[in-house]
Design a protein around this motif. Sequence first.
Motif, PDB file in Angstrom:
ATOM      1  N   UNK A   6       1.002  -1.107  -0.067  1.00 18.50           N
ATOM      2  CA  UNK A   6      -0.306  -0.043   0.031  1.00 18.50           C
ATOM      3  C   UNK A   6       0.800   1.193  -0.014  1.00 18.50           C
ATOM      4  N   UNK A  13       2.152   6.600  -6.694  1.00 17.75           N
ATOM      5  CA  UNK A  13       1.084   7.636  -7.255  1.00 17.75           C
ATOM      6  C   UNK A  13       1.352   9.075  -7.043  1.00 17.75           C
TER       7      UNK A  13
ATOM      8  N   UNK B  61      -8.398  10.799  -6.930  1.00 19.46           N
ATOM      9  CA  UNK B  61      -8.052   9.415  -6.552  1.00 19.46           C
ATOM     10  C   UNK B  61      -6.514   9.169  -6.668  1.00 19.46           C
ATOM     11  N   UNK B  62      -5.847  10.015  -7.141  1.00 20.06           N
ATOM     12  CA  UNK B  62      -4.295   9.961  -7.105  1.00 20.06           C
ATOM     13  C   UNK B  62      -3.824  10.126  -5.871  1.00 20.06           C
ATOM     14  N   UNK B  63      -4.619  10.976  -5.108  1.00 18.78           N
ATOM     15  CA  UNK B  63      -4.099  11.248  -3.752  1.00 18.78           C
ATOM     16  C   UNK B  63      -4.841  10.545  -2.648  1.00 18.78           C
ATOM     17  N   UNK B  64      -5.505   9.315  -2.979  1.00 15.62           N
ATOM     18  CA  UNK B  64      -6.292   8.778  -1.862  1.00 15.62           C
ATOM     19  C   UNK B  64      -5.452   8.042  -1.030  1.00 15.62           C
ATOM     20  N   UNK B  65      -5.973   7.679   0.084  1.00 11.04           N
ATOM     21  CA  UNK B  65      -5.209   6.983   1.137  1.00 11.04           C
ATOM     22  C   UNK B  65      -4.648   5.351   0.680  1.00 11.04           C
ATOM     23  N   UNK B  66      -5.429   4.955  -0.118  1.00  9.14           N
ATOM     24  CA  UNK B  66      -4.940   3.620  -0.589  1.00  9.14           C
ATOM     25  C   UNK B  66      -5.763   3.582  -1.958  1.00  9.14           C
ATOM     26  N   UNK B  67      -5.482   2.262  -2.770  1.00  7.55           N
ATOM     27  CA  UNK B  67      -5.996   2.352  -3.934  1.00  7.55           C
ATOM     28  C   UNK B  67      -7.369   1.472  -4.064  1.00  7.55           C
ATOM     29  N   UNK B 413      -3.757  16.836   0.251  1.00  9.08           N
ATOM     30  CA  UNK B 413      -2.444  16.726   0.183  1.00  9.08           C
ATOM     31  C   UNK B 413      -1.722  16.521   1.675  1.00  9.08           C
ATOM     32  N   UNK B 416      -2.813  13.560   3.085  1.00  2.63           N
ATOM     33  CA  UNK B 416      -1.925  12.237   2.566  1.00  2.63           C
ATOM     34  C   UNK B 416      -0.547  12.342   3.216  1.00  2.63           C
ATOM     35  N   UNK B 420       0.668   9.330   5.629  1.00  2.00           N
ATOM     36  CA  UNK B 420       1.268   8.370   4.942  1.00  2.00           C
ATOM     37  C   UNK B 420       2.896   8.476   5.322  1.00  2.00           C
ATOM     38  N   UNK B 421       3.236   9.630   5.512  1.00  2.00           N
ATOM     39  CA  UNK B 421       4.901   9.686   5.997  1.00  2.00           C
ATOM     40  C   UNK B 421       5.091   9.879   7.126  1.00  2.00           C
ATOM     41  N   UNK B 424       1.457   6.363   9.084  1.00  2.00           N
ATOM     42  CA  UNK B 424       1.817   4.783   8.419  1.00  2.00           C
ATOM     43  C   UNK B 424       2.920   4.314   8.498  1.00  2.00           C
ATOM     44  N   UNK B 425       4.098   5.197   8.211  1.00  2.00           N
ATOM     45  CA  UNK B 425       5.327   4.727   8.341  1.00  2.00           C
ATOM     46  C   UNK B 425       5.829   4.071   9.695  1.00  2.00           C
ATOM     47  N   UNK B 695      -4.053  -4.565   8.135  1.00  2.00           N
ATOM     48  CA  UNK B 695      -4.017  -4.606   6.751  1.00  2.00           C
ATOM     49  C   UNK B 695      -3.285  -5.845   6.799  1.00  2.00           C
ATOM     50  N   UNK B 696      -2.619  -6.571   7.748  1.00  2.00           N
ATOM     51  CA  UNK B 696      -2.146  -7.894   7.401  1.00  2.00           C
ATOM     52  C   UNK B 696      -3.242  -9.023   7.746  1.00  2.00           C
TER      53      UNK B 696
END
Lengths: 740, 740
Positions: A6, A13, B61-67, B413, B416, B420-421, B424-425, B695-696
Amino acid sequence: MNHNQLFDWRRRSILAVFFVLVRCVSAADLGDLTPVSDWNAVAKGVWRAEIGNLSHEIRYSDLAAAPPKIEALNELSDAAFPFSKDAVSYLVGRDHKVLVRIPTAEDETLYGFGLQLDGIKKSRKVMTLNVDHWSKGGGRTHAPVPFYISSKGYGVFFNTARFLKIYNQVGNRKDSLRNPAEVDRNPPPDEKQAGPWLAQPPGDSVEAQVNGEGMELVVFSGQSLLEVVQRYNLFSGGGALPPLWGLGFWHRVHAKFNADQVREELAEFEQRDFPIDVVGLEPGWMTKSYPCTFEWQKKRFPDPAGFAKELLDDGVRLNLWENPFISKHSRLYESMYPLSGSHLVWLGLVPDYTMPEARKLLTDQHHKDHIGIGISGYKIDEVDGYDFWLWPDHATFPSGISGEAMRQSYGLLMQNMLYTDLFKQRNVRTYSLVRAANGAASGYPFVIYSDAYSHKEYLTGISTSSLCGILWTPEARSARSDREWLNRMQTVCFSAMAQLNAWSSGKKPWSYDGVTDAVREVIQLRMRLLPYLYSAFAEYQQQGVPPIRAMILEDGFSAEQDEIIEGTLDSETNPYAMGKRIEKTDQYMFGRSILVAPFYEAQAIEREVQLPAGNWYDFYTGQWVGNGETITVTAAGLGDRIPLFVKDGAVIPMLSRSVNQADKAIGHPLEVRWYGKRAGFFDLYEDDGQSFDYERQVFRWRRLSVESVKAQAVRLEESIVSGTGQAMFGPVGRFSVMTE
Amino acid sequence: MNHNQLFDWRRRSILAVFFVLVRCVSAADLGDLTPVSDWNAVAKGVWRAEIGNLSHEIRYSDLAAAPPKIEALNELSDAAFPFSKDAVSYLVGRDHKVLVRIPTAEDETLYGFGLQLDGIKKSRKVMTLNVDHWSKGGGRTHAPVPFYISSKGYGVFFNTARFLKIYNQVGNRKDSLRNPAEVDRNPPPDEKQAGPWLAQPPGDSVEAQVNGEGMELVVFSGQSLLEVVQRYNLFSGGGALPPLWGLGFWHRVHAKFNADQVREELAEFEQRDFPIDVVGLEPGWMTKSYPCTFEWQKKRFPDPAGFAKELLDDGVRLNLWENPFISKHSRLYESMYPLSGSHLVWLGLVPDYTMPEARKLLTDQHHKDHIGIGISGYKIDEVDGYDFWLWPDHATFPSGISGEAMRQSYGLLMQNMLYTDLFKQRNVRTYSLVRAANGAASGYPFVIYSDAYSHKEYLTGISTSSLCGILWTPEARSARSDREWLNRMQTVCFSAMAQLNAWSSGKKPWSYDGVTDAVREVIQLRMRLLPYLYSAFAEYQQQGVPPIRAMILEDGFSAEQDEIIEGTLDSETNPYAMGKRIEKTDQYMFGRSILVAPFYEAQAIEREVQLPAGNWYDFYTGQWVGNGETITVTAAGLGDRIPLFVKDGAVIPMLSRSVNQADKAIGHPLEVRWYGKRAGFFDLYEDDGQSFDYERQVFRWRRLSVESVKAQAVRLEESIVSGTGQAMFGPVGRFSVMTE
């Protein structure tokens, strides 16, 4: 998908977006603006510059009533280009956008941007100029003219029919040399705040953008704000000169009136001794309305030609309501179908009047059915919006003009077509109404009106319209009290068009018993002032001086007396502690010398009047009232007159008594009033009052000079200062020295 | 210039305009739309189509949290493409504009377009979707998500970061086959009007336009409106799953509080037995704010790491206010300067967070100074506007992204980047706040809030946010009465984030004496409902079901019970005789089975509740209240509880008693309530409550089934239906049959 997948997806992206974007980076995208270097002088004090590609843009000035009046422009005083050579800059963006930046000084105030009902100052505001029905302030208004004037003595006109998003001294570029210092909004207790934290740090420029490939800028200079406005109007072809009858009293009857009901109403005007020049017929005169046929509803008006002639024989003219949207029941429908836009308005076709074929279809019909029988003009309704009834911005038109450009210019196009192809062609003047206009419109004898109805806002409209070549009527429709009725009728009699619009209310001037005499008195006063007012319009036509004007255009008026209300922090209602400004826009100049300060709303009994520097006198009594100060006037009685003040030295020509039709002013003897102590004069304009022969110099200016030859001895002299025309008004029958 | 010259000039000028325009005419300019033929299935019930050139466009959708969650999408029911193959059409205009037309049926209602505070129905409206601070209805709102759902069971997403001007069933093309018939507004007396004349004749489509070269459209289908929304959320990567503590009680302290004041406040929470999970620090925690440094103000917080640890040890987390605009006093300033846009906001740099270098600068600092010491999340303020403080639309950014696209996506943004950075990291969940979002945002655990403060509007926001992947908190800040305070606290406890924001007011939950116990009671009820609510968010994450939802997503609810007020013609106030609609948006669903109908404003003592079809029961007593009807509830006493109603067969897991921190819910025994007569079950979601291990597949669903085995005999059964995780909550300590 597991966590790492992910994460990688997201990273890819974002990077994908980034790489797409960086490919497009160029110097221009980094905020580097280019100075506008190619300024072309149009005449003294007027410069234009073309930015980008204008071949797909419509310039408002291309739709003006006449080309720039170069001679008149050159007669104004010298004025230098208001900026340094490279101060104005632009950016033609990758994104089909054109940005212009115009620097402003720290203490500079901006005014204008068209007919605005919320205030005259437009510094520190963001607006999107977009023709609309609202007029609740901001950029959406009936006439969002992209022209502003600056307290520093210049004006800027964005001469392009596009929506314009404009940031007036709002926003701070990071490379600006004049950004305010940061102020910590939440300093710790032992640190003193450097000053107030501002929700809106002052900006150093005007930045304005259109979606388009190019934009034309026109800059005007002058020795005074009035001269800047004059130059804008002269660039636009000069001001409009209505026929004399247009300045009389107008009455629009109920939408469903028939010929007999109009006759009865007119009989009652006569019986009650109320002046009337124009009867406005509202939609019911047509076979179908909303959308329209433009064809007479014979069930209401069985003999239109006979009816029009009958009224004209009594000196009364007919004005016809219409909107431009064409019904299936119209004989024009089929031919107009291919010449109209992709979308309907109220299910009617929207003709593309940039196309000569479309113009010809409509004007042939109008010539035959209307002008040919003596119709004097139109009221062009609903060419403004709301968005939800007008064509959408994305509508397409057969000529290729965009829906956006059409929205911005439809009101202008209608004026252009009717004025030029109907009235001018017949050498007959019109005075008409329209609900939308835009840039370079000053030459059109069309008056804007609105569905808004706040008396205060209507007063503000009188001031703001004067800065941008727009005429405005604060028409009266109805009132909740006798006093409100009187106050509204007083204001409208001191506006560009004295109109009662009873299309829905069915009101008449005498509908409010307690003030009938006072209403008659103010209408009669307007009629008596016709020579004075008509001359003011001639100055508008020839020199660009707005006949009815905002105070800021008057010498000696201080524009900085606004009431400032400091903001108080409140997380529920004012989290940024923003303050507000209450402007003084409730008084204005009417013609050369009269200051009008109407009673209205909460100011119906008592109000303040801010006098410019110089001695001022009561219009009615001639008594001195003040000099540069703020005075209070009161309306003790219900029927009290509208406060009017006159400048020292003013000479005011009036009819010696009122007339019930403006035509009767022709040849009528004059009373000339003189106020104050100083010598003065009035240039009285005279022509035939109805044709365009004035364009061939068939007019004259007759000077009425008052000299105080020695103490207590005063003399009035007459002379012809220019022109080749004949007399219009009669001789001076009375000379009144108002201030003893 | 004489008359003929002028006429000729005008004629030439118009013709010149005309000829310039006709050169550009092409078939496309004549309104011929092209069918969108290339629809690509993303998964079952989801189709995307690219129109024009997308290489310069940013897709939300390119800025979404997940695909997109393809598997989950395919598990939903079958659904056909909602239009005929060629029904959707487009026009890529000469003018850098892209128009899309989507047909609608006569009886079709549209809902959505983001967080709207004025109503949920958006049929027959024109809006320009533009991120803004207002949220006064229309297109300007904190989250103007370009996604709508239709009563016909489909949804459309305009997946392009541009201002979108949208005409929802507004406007009539002249070539439409379904235009209403013309109605004469002013028929003569002997002709009967064919029907009411409408100021807004109904349109047959949605037409939407961007300034750009291309646009992506995504269409969603479903067997119910809920499924359409689920698909939108799953396309956006699924819903957000907050950490368990995020669903506890939040308290933002006064902006100028220091560490000791926070300690004192927390002590008082404990002493008064009020739950608290998160303390929000407002701007004063920074050395400089507005613009920001992101660095601790040591005069207020001398030992940030120690302070954060001390609170964490008590189960209380810190959330930090910030806005993204960087002060000259920040250590990031110099490095960020070249990575920021052309304009400042509040004199601070506006970093271009599409650039990895800019992201790294900020997130490195945040890792070190904030996350590294245990900060749990942020409140990202003022990424929305007003126009007059944000960067202008014409601002440029170093990556090449336009000011417009940046405006539409900055809130996204920021989410995101931080999600993410930072979080989530580190495999640590956050629950945070942000004041702007847009399309495809459902995966972000960020809650929107507003400076608006009408309780009614806040309730409407609960409904509208649920249609477009947005979380919303109707935070309490202050109140004018005990009752208002209680009502607001009740609403906020039944929202996505139970937050008291005292940044300016300094209020505490107990600030209103008369309702302190009732406020404590509702907060405690929220705490007891944590297992129920957390599971609702897990359904959001995995299946896209909004945890808190508009009634229109509920089976059996009739959306057509609006109050319609007919318009009355009035030339002063309503010249087009327009009516209005008052929608019922003051009740909503909370989790799987609870209907919430808060008391508020004029409805504080008595209000109506519209029950969907099926039997409904009082949450507190289990008594039957109705089936598909509108009932009235009253708050006789000041401290009366918030009305809650439960569906027949509902099984609701709660903590057996309240806890003062959400963390204490872990391992806590449950009470399971059963309402009504029907068998039912609840799937209880369990994981570690704080990491992304789910997520796992490290989670489990534990089914609590209630079967009515025979008359009067009821059995609760537990089973694990999926997942590999461990227990989170304790065993069922009590089973309550609420309806006897």
